[in-house]
Structures are given as C-alpha cells and as structure tokens.
Design a protein around this motif. Sequence first.
Motif, mmCIF file in Angstrom:
data_model
loop_
_atom_site.group_PDB
_atom_site.id
_atom_site.type_symbol
_atom_site.label_atom_id
_atom_site.label_comp_id
_atom_site.label_asym_id
_atom_site.label_seq_id
_atom_site.Cartn_x
_atom_site.Cartn_y
_atom_site.Cartn_z
ATOM 1 N N GLU A 1 0.847 -1.187 0.000
ATOM 2 C CA GLU A 1 0.000 0.000 0.000
ATOM 3 C C GLU A 1 0.886 1.241 0.000
ATOM 4 O OE1 GLU A 1 -1.867 -0.652 3.712
ATOM 5 O OE2 GLU A 1 -2.975 -2.430 3.061
ATOM 6 N N ARG A 2 0.285 2.373 -0.337
ATOM 7 C CA ARG A 2 1.014 3.643 -0.289
ATOM 8 C C ARG A 2 0.241 4.643 0.552
ATOM 9 N NH1 ARG A 2 0.381 8.349 -2.645
ATOM 10 N NH2 ARG A 2 -1.187 7.517 -4.085
ATOM 11 N N ARG A 3 0.926 5.313 1.453
ATOM 12 C CA ARG A 3 0.362 6.437 2.203
ATOM 13 C C ARG A 3 1.310 7.594 2.015
ATOM 14 N NH1 ARG A 3 -2.495 9.959 3.280
ATOM 15 N NH2 ARG A 3 -3.500 10.429 5.285
ATOM 16 N N ALA A 4 0.866 8.587 1.205
ATOM 17 C CA ALA A 4 1.755 9.667 0.775
ATOM 18 C C ALA A 4 2.944 9.019 0.057
ATOM 19 C CB ALA A 4 2.176 10.536 1.944
ATOM 20 N N LYS A 5 4.170 9.246 0.525
ATOM 21 C CA LYS A 5 5.327 8.613 -0.116
ATOM 22 C C LYS A 5 5.893 7.463 0.721
ATOM 23 C CE LYS A 5 7.287 12.723 -1.099
ATOM 24 N NZ LYS A 5 8.263 13.697 -1.642
ATOM 25 N N HIS A 6 5.090 6.978 1.672
ATOM 26 C CA HIS A 6 5.457 5.795 2.450
ATOM 27 C C HIS A 6 4.922 4.546 1.756
ATOM 28 C CE1 HIS A 6 6.699 8.009 6.116
ATOM 29 N NE2 HIS A 6 5.715 8.837 5.820
ATOM 30 N N ILE A 7 5.747 3.524 1.632
ATOM 31 C CA ILE A 7 5.296 2.210 1.184
ATOM 32 C C ILE A 7 5.072 1.358 2.426
ATOM 33 C CG2 ILE A 7 5.932 0.104 -0.053
ATOM 34 C CD1 ILE A 7 7.569 1.814 -1.953
ATOM 35 N N LEU A 8 3.887 0.783 2.534
ATOM 36 C CA LEU A 8 3.527 -0.041 3.684
ATOM 37 C C LEU A 8 3.228 -1.458 3.197
ATOM 38 C CD1 LEU A 8 1.109 2.484 5.425
ATOM 39 C CD2 LEU A 8 3.551 2.153 5.878
ATOM 40 N N MET A 9 3.953 -2.427 3.754
ATOM 41 C CA MET A 9 3.749 -3.831 3.393
ATOM 42 C C MET A 9 3.354 -4.639 4.630
ATOM 43 S SD MET A 9 6.816 -4.568 0.640
ATOM 44 C CE MET A 9 8.030 -3.403 1.287
ATOM 45 N N PRO A 10 2.059 -4.879 4.823
ATOM 46 C CA PRO A 10 1.634 -5.743 5.927
ATOM 47 C C PRO A 10 2.222 -7.142 5.746
ATOM 48 C CG PRO A 10 -0.211 -4.506 5.035
ATOM 49 C CD PRO A 10 0.922 -4.320 4.083
#
Length: 270
Positions: free
Chosen positions: A55-64
């Motif tokens: 997923e992306r939140r702003a320019k953060h990549i988040l990988m659960p």
Amino acid sequence: MAEVPEVETIVRDLRAAVVGRPIAGAQVLLPDAVRFPAPPEFEAMVAGRVVLAAERRAKHILMPLEGGLTLAVHFMLWGTLLLAPAARRRAPETLIVFALDRDEDLRLLDKLGYARAALGTAGEVAERLDLASLGPDALDLSFTPEVLAERLARRRGALKAVLLNQKVLAGLGNRDADESMWLAGIDPRRAPVSLAPDEIARLHGAIGEVLREGLELRGTQADLFGRPGQARHRRNVFERTGQPCPRCGTPIAHLRITGRNTHFCPHCQR
C-alpha cells in the motif's frame, strides 16, 4: 526523484511480483537505513514472514506481513526497490537486502543513503511515522476541488510551501508542485487564501493531471524490475531555469521558498 508517481509505480509492481511471497531473511548493510527496531532485531523479526499486501500512504510504502507486522519503506529523494536474482552483483548503493523465494532478492537502494525502512505492528508504525497527521492523498478519488479549498483555507505563507506541507496534502513533492502550479497558471508566491474558486479548480485539475501523467509513464526512475520510467524529470519548468517557457517563451525563473528550489514562469504565472 522519488515522488508519488515513482512510489506508486513501485507499489503496483510489488503487488504484482512480491505480495504473497515469503521473506526468508534480511541483511542490513547500512545500519542507519533502519529507523526501528535495531538492525539485528529488524533482521530477526522480518525473517519467515509472508508479504500480504503493498500500500502507499503519501510517499510511504507499507507492506503488511504475516503475523501482524508492517514493513514500511520511504525512498526520501532518490531511493528505490529492486527485485533481482540473488546471484546478481549488488550495487554499491544497496542498503538492505530481503531474501525471497525463487532465488530472488528485494533490495533497497539509494545512491545518497537516505532511504529508510521500519518494522513494527501497524499501530506502532502509524504512530512512530505520524501517518495519522497526513492530509488527503492527491490521487484518491475523494480528493475534490472542495477538499483542496478546505485544506487551503486560512493557511498562511506562500502557496508552494503550503502544497508541500504533508499535513495539508499528502505526497505532493517539489517537482510535481512546481509543474502543477505552472499548468494551472498560478504564481507559487501567492497566498492560498487569495485563490478564487476557479483558480482552486484549475490547481486541483493540474495536480491530478501531473500525477496521472507521471504514473502512466511509470515515473522518472527505474521500476521494481530495473526498467527506466518514461516520464521526464525536467518537464515544463522544474529545474529549467533560464530556458524558455513552453507556453509563452519567457525564461523560467528560479527562487527559494522556505528553503525549497522553486521554478515558474513570471509571465504565465502572474
């Protein structure tokens, strides 16, 4: 430069090529590349976990990850992720290596060494990276001219600085802010409260157009597979100081607004 089009391109590639695969282990080559926890704990905690989503939140990549953890990556200026055969020689700018199945690595690279990763529960990652404070995402369908007007209302300072405030609008970077204001014909020094409704509508449309164009061309950097994006880093005004404006021929001007390089056309953006 890693802005929303570049980050979103990598996120979509991760969904296609990495989600559903296990991380056999990790090797931190630059300790400073891990925000939290400490690198040895980071390596131990991530090992054996399956990547469930990207997923992306702003320019953060988040990988659960499997087991309730989330791996967060931020490219900063020039970072990226590369999916490569494990046997391929590592580039000198490699910061972290995640060993996957099928004899492949997921590598975090950054020639400046600023890219960062973090690992924790979803709540811990959100809290420590202050994700709740981020404004609406410019690529989200819920981001409308009315939302932009509300976010700009009563904001002080130059429009350029406000657009780069992640608490106002999430993810819009220096390059795409300059290009959006040029496309909308709005001076970056304007006060946000001075914008008329039609100007806000033009700015909203320009932001979406600039980001969608960059995304369609897969950004300006290499994608997850090392293929170069087709978008131009220097488009109409960004880093084109002294060159003719594509619209009117006036030399592009440069100034600094709250410490950020800003490029605009003095004639088109009065």
